[in-house]
Design a protein around this motif. Structure first.
Motif, PDB file in Angstrom:
ATOM      1  N   TYR A  92      52.956  64.909 -20.598  1.00 20.17           N
ATOM      2  CA  TYR A  92      51.702  64.219 -20.887  1.00 20.17           C
ATOM      3  C   TYR A  92      51.511  63.034 -19.941  1.00 20.17           C
ATOM      4  CZ  TYR A  92      48.736  60.616 -22.749  1.00 20.17           C
ATOM      5  OH  TYR A  92      47.800  59.620 -22.853  1.00 20.17           O
ATOM      6  N   ALA A  93      52.572  62.237 -19.756  1.00 22.67           N
ATOM      7  CA  ALA A  93      52.487  61.048 -18.910  1.00 22.67           C
ATOM      8  C   ALA A  93      52.114  61.412 -17.477  1.00 22.67           C
ATOM      9  CB  ALA A  93      53.806  60.286 -18.943  1.00 22.67           C
ATOM     10  N   ALA A 138      66.363  52.284 -24.743  1.00 24.39           N
ATOM     11  CA  ALA A 138      65.283  51.301 -24.814  1.00 24.39           C
ATOM     12  C   ALA A 138      64.778  50.957 -23.423  1.00 24.39           C
ATOM     13  CB  ALA A 138      65.770  50.045 -25.539  1.00 24.39           C
ATOM     14  N   GLU A 139      65.689  50.775 -22.493  1.00 28.63           N
ATOM     15  CA  GLU A 139      65.309  50.489 -21.106  1.00 28.63           C
ATOM     16  C   GLU A 139      64.527  51.650 -20.510  1.00 28.63           C
ATOM     17  OE1 GLU A 139      68.935  49.610 -19.103  1.00 28.63           O
ATOM     18  OE2 GLU A 139      69.272  47.727 -20.190  1.00 28.63           O
ATOM     19  N   GLU A 140      64.929  52.885 -20.855  1.00 25.52           N
ATOM     20  CA  GLU A 140      64.212  54.073 -20.379  1.00 25.52           C
ATOM     21  C   GLU A 140      62.773  54.057 -20.877  1.00 25.52           C
ATOM     22  OE1 GLU A 140      64.570  58.979 -20.710  1.00 25.52           O
ATOM     23  OE2 GLU A 140      65.713  57.686 -22.069  1.00 25.52           O
ATOM     24  N   ARG A 141      62.596  53.747 -22.150  1.00 22.60           N
ATOM     25  CA  ARG A 141      61.247  53.704 -22.719  1.00 22.60           C
ATOM     26  C   ARG A 141      60.397  52.636 -22.045  1.00 22.60           C
ATOM     27  NH1 ARG A 141      61.673  54.142 -29.343  1.00 22.60           N
ATOM     28  NH2 ARG A 141      62.341  56.326 -29.454  1.00 22.60           N
ATOM     29  N   GLU A 147      55.468  51.957 -15.900  1.00 22.32           N
ATOM     30  CA  GLU A 147      54.864  52.854 -14.917  1.00 22.32           C
ATOM     31  C   GLU A 147      53.489  53.315 -15.379  1.00 22.32           C
ATOM     32  OE1 GLU A 147      57.481  56.100 -14.230  1.00 22.32           O
ATOM     33  OE2 GLU A 147      59.132  54.860 -13.468  1.00 22.32           O
ATOM     34  N   ARG A 148      53.381  53.635 -16.670  1.00 14.14           N
ATOM     35  CA  ARG A 148      52.101  54.107 -17.202  1.00 14.14           C
ATOM     36  C   ARG A 148      51.051  52.992 -17.144  1.00 14.14           C
ATOM     37  NH1 ARG A 148      53.114  55.240 -22.882  1.00 14.14           N
ATOM     38  NH2 ARG A 148      50.957  55.984 -22.918  1.00 14.14           N
ATOM     39  N   GLU A 153      45.783  50.520 -12.958  1.00 17.12           N
ATOM     40  CA  GLU A 153      45.222  49.651 -11.937  1.00 17.12           C
ATOM     41  C   GLU A 153      44.833  50.405 -10.667  1.00 17.12           C
ATOM     42  OE1 GLU A 153      48.071  46.562 -11.332  1.00 17.12           O
ATOM     43  OE2 GLU A 153      48.098  45.967 -13.454  1.00 17.12           O
ATOM     44  N   ARG A 154      44.913  51.729 -10.697  1.00 13.94           N
ATOM     45  CA  ARG A 154      44.562  52.496  -9.509  1.00 13.94           C
ATOM     46  C   ARG A 154      43.050  52.451  -9.278  1.00 13.94           C
ATOM     47  NH1 ARG A 154      45.668  56.003 -13.730  1.00 13.94           N
ATOM     48  NH2 ARG A 154      44.175  57.659 -14.186  1.00 13.94           N
TER      49      ARG A 154
END
Length: 275
Positions: A92-93, A138-141, A147-148, A153-154
C-alpha cells in the motif's frame, strides 16, 4: 510458463520469496528439484516464492542446507516473522508515495500521515512498553512513517482527504504538550491548499460508514486501490468493484461528517483546553 512477478519492496515475505527464487534459478533447479532436496512439495516452494505462504524456521533452515547458504535464509526468515509492519501495508505504501489522491479514515488515533514526530514516537513507545513490539520494530515503523510523510512534499503534491473519528482528537496521546502540538498541526494541515480535514462526530452513530481504518489511493492513471486493517491484519484490494463500493461509502461518510470549518473549530476548542 507463467511466473508471478515479485516486488521485494512490498514486504519482508516478498523479499524472502524473491531471494529463494533467485537462488534456485542460479542453480538451474526447478521448484520440484528444490523441494526434493528440502523434503517439501513443489507446491509449497511455489507458495513461499510467491509470498502466499510464510517461511517457517524449519523451512528456512532446510532451504539453507539445500542451497548451501549457511544461515542466511534463516536470518531473513526471522525478519519476516519479526516485522512490525502489517501484511499488505508495504505494498500500500508503495502506491501511496505516487498517489494523485489519498483518502483516509481513522479511529482512535491520528492517521500516520498527519502525526507529529512526537505523537508518532509516543504511539511507538507505548507499543514497546506493552511488549507488543520491540524497540527495533518501533524504529522500523517510525522510519517508514517518515518516508511516507516526506512523500507528501513532492511536486505536484497529492490531494489528501482525511476524515477523523471524533475519538482521534479527544484521546490524549503523549501528554498534554504532545497533544496540543498535534492539534495545532491538524489546524495547519487543514489550511493547506491540497487538503480537506473533517471530523466524524460521535453523534453520527450508525451512519458512520466504517468500523475499521480505511485508506483509498487514486493513482495518476486514475486507477485506485483500497487498504483496510485491523489490529493484527492488513489487506490491499485492487478489485474495481470493491474499490468503487468503498469509495462510495467514503463519500457518504464525508457528507455526514462535520464540514472542514466546523471540524477546525472543534479542534481549536479542544486546543484551548490544553496548555
Amino acid at each position: 510458463m507463467n511466473r508471478k512477478e515479485l516486488d521485494p519492496n512490498t514486504s519482508p515475505k516478498a523479499r524472502f520469496g524473491e531471494r529463494l527464487r533467485r537462488l534456485r534459478d542460479e542453480r538451474g533447479w526447478t521448484q520440484d528439484d528444490l523441494a526434493a532436496r528440502m523434503g517439501y512439495s513443489g507446491t509449497h516452494i511455489s507458495a513461499v516464492e510467491t509470498g502466499r505462504r510464510s517461511p517457517t524456521p524449519r523451512f528456512a533452515h532446510s532451504a539453507d542446507r539445500a542451497l548451501g547458504t549457511g544461515d542466511q535464509l534463516e536470518r531473513q526468515g526471522r525478519a519476516v516473522r519479526n516485522s512490525a509492519i502489517l501484511e499488505g501495508f508495504p505494498e500500500y505504501a508503495a502506491h501511496e508515495v505516487r498517489a494523485a489522491e489519498i483518502r483516509l479514515f481513522e479511529l482512535g488515533i491520528i492517521p500516520g500521515l498527519l502525526q507529529t514526530p512526537e505523537y508518532a514516537a509516543a504511539i511507538a513507545t507505548g507499543a514497546v512498553r506493552r511488549g507488543a513490539i520491540t524497540e527495533q520494530q518501533a524504529e522500523e515503523r517510525l522510519a517508514l512513517l517518515a518516508e511516507r510523510q516526506a512523500s507528501l512534499e513532492r511536486t505536484p503534491p497529492p490531494l489528501v482527504f482525511a476524515v477523523l473519528d471524533e475519538s482521534c482528537i479527544r484521546r490524549p496521546v503523549g501528554g498534554a504538550g504532545v497533544m496540543a502540538a498535534q492539534l495545532d498541526w491538524l489546524v495547519a494541515f487543514a489550511e493547506l491548499p491540497t487538503t480537506v480535514l473533517q471530523v466524524a462526530p460521535y453523534g453520527l452513530g450508525e451512519q458512520r460508514a466504517f468500523d475499521l481504518p480505511v485508506r483509498l489511493v487514486t493513482l495518476p492513471d486514475r486507477s485506485a486501490v483500497v487498504y483496510a486493517e485491523s489490529a493484527i491484519q492488513g489487506h490491499l484490494d485492487r478489485d474495481s468493484r470493491v474499490v468503487q463500493s468503498m469509495m462510495t461509502a467514503y463519500h457518504q461518510l464525508q457528507a455526514e461528517a462535520r464540514s472542514q470549518g466546523e471540524s477546525v473549530a472543534m479542534i481549536k476548542q479542544l486546543r484551548r483546553g490544553a496548555p
